[in-house]
Design a protein around this motif. Structure first.
Motif: not given
Length: 423
Positions: A361, A378-380, A418-419, A423
């Motif tokens: 993010a 998300k998540p990465n 954090e997004r 996103a």
């Protein structure tokens, strides 16, 4: 062998699609790598929208049946232009509705639980909206989604083994709904193989083509796909909120749609105003309400370009650019804790590269600050999508160099991991 700038320039010079970049509005000093989420505006899409606005201005209500593009038949025309992209007959494709709305329509039609055959199979990596629609349909049928929705598990968190999908299709399964390409990892399923296996077990098969149509050629008709649905605002550059599309195999034309509406009528009878529904004899029957003409209009200009080029050329360039991108990532970003989450093989890879990193993010925020538009999931996951019609090889090369700079300078540390809201 290392990829060097001289080779990048050579690929750009030899690119048979390079002239199409001039068709698009590309922000100066910006690299757009998010075409798998929202494609850029083309001059032809802009022109087709302005032409449809002009018909309203000059014709008023007569625009429904007069002018260069009569609105009454516009959805059918766009369906015909879309059909070659998915390997369909012109009668089998309709531009209408939205992705999720069309899935509701298709499940309302094809999901008819009977006896023990009550379950729907999807996958646990599917886009949430598809799962919400399936859960909703099950509840409307009075069935518990916890019991009647089977989500095929991923063994690695990124991909789904096709054997696991086929294994899940027991005598209790009525419908299989899968994405052609997994939205996070970019895994491309063998649509022909899975469809054939499902039919052998008496299962209806539907495909979500949102992350493949416009980037990957399909043969929905020849493969016997029962139904499919997709959006047009990603690789097809129809604009935000652009109208979706659906495919119905001609073998199902005798079915009455589960959700009927006025615009699904036989066009010769629609204005008879009778309370007996006479369905169109084609996929046009699956329309519900009045076509959203101005949300459809940009797609006309975009589809003209796809018709000129053909899907094979687009797929060839897309595959090569994603391969070059992956090679550059390995070459330039080793030691920075990146991992390629997408399949490496051409036959299993969609139109984007999925790059995994614990600080994804933050890295995406740095990329935007430095002129590269990526996509975070998300998540990465950092998704990078070279679009064949407007992405250069230099764009691909520069994107990796900018990521390298971000990591070397720890530029990402200035941002929170954090997004954003979107996103």
């Amino acid at each position: 062998m290392s990829i060097i700038m001289e080779q990048i320039r050579k690929w750009d010079e030899e690119d048979s699609l390079k002239e199409y970049r001039n068709e698009f509005y590309i922000k100066e000093n910006s690299i757009y790598m998010d075409g798998n989420s929202l494609g850029l505006l083309s001059k032809r899409a802009e022109s087709s929208l302005l032409n449809l606005l002009d018909s309203w201005k000059n014709l008023g209500i007569d625009g429904w049946t007069s002018g260069e593009e009569p609105w009454f038949y516009f959805a059918e025309k766009l369906g015909e232009l879309s059909a070659p992209l998915v390997g369909a007959k012109k009668e089998e494709v309709m531009v209408t509705g939205s992705t999720t709305g069309n899935l509701h329509q298709l499940l309302a039609t094809f999901y008819q639980p009977e006896g023990k055959k009550t379950k729907i199979v999807a996958d646990e990596l599917n886009f949430p909206s598809d799962i919400y629609a399936i859960q909703s349909i099950l509840k409307l049928k009075g069935l518990d989604p916890q019991e009647h929705l089977i989500r095929v598990k991923s063994r690695d968190g990124h991909t789904i083994h096709e054997e696991d999908i086929i294994q899940s299709l027991n005598e209790e399964v009525a419908v299989l709904v899968l994405p052609t390409v997994l939205y996070r990892s970019g895994q491309l399923f063998d649509i022909k193989k899975i469809t054939k296996a499902a039919h052998e077990k008496g299962v209806i098969v539907g495909w979500d083509g949102c992350h493949s149509v416009g980037a990957i050629p399909h043969e929905f008709h020849n493969w016997g796909v029962d139904f499919a649905y997709w959006c047009n605002y990603k690789y097809l550059n129809a604009g935000p909120g652009g109208v979706g599309a659906l495919f119905i195999h001609e073998k199902h034309f005798d079915r009455t749609p589960g959700l009927t509406g006025w615009f699904g009528s036989d066009k010769q009878k629609q204005f008879d105003m009778k309370h007996t529904f006479t369905a169109a004899a084609t996929s046009g029957a699956y329309q519900i309400g009045t076509p959203h003409i101005f949300s459809m209009a940009p797609l006309l200009g975009s589809l003209q370009m796809f018709g000129e080029i053909g899907m094979e050329k687009i797929r060839n360039k897309s595959l090569h650019q994603t391969r070059v991108l992956m090679e550059l990532i390995v070459q330039e970003l080793s030691g920075f804790d990146f991992r390629l989450a997408n399949p490496k093989e051409d036959a299993r890879r969609g139109g984007h590269v999925s790059l995994e990193h614990p600080e994804a993010a933050r890295i995406c925020k740095s990329l935007k600050e430095l002129g590269v538009v990526p996509d975070f999931r998300k998540p990465n996951i950092i998704r990078l999508a070279p679009a064949a019609l407007y992405t250069t090889y230099k764009d691909v090369y520069d994107t990796v160099q900018i990521i390298k700079r971000i990591m070397q300078e720890k530029h990402y540390e200035k941002h929170s991991n954090e997004r954003e809201v979107v996103a």
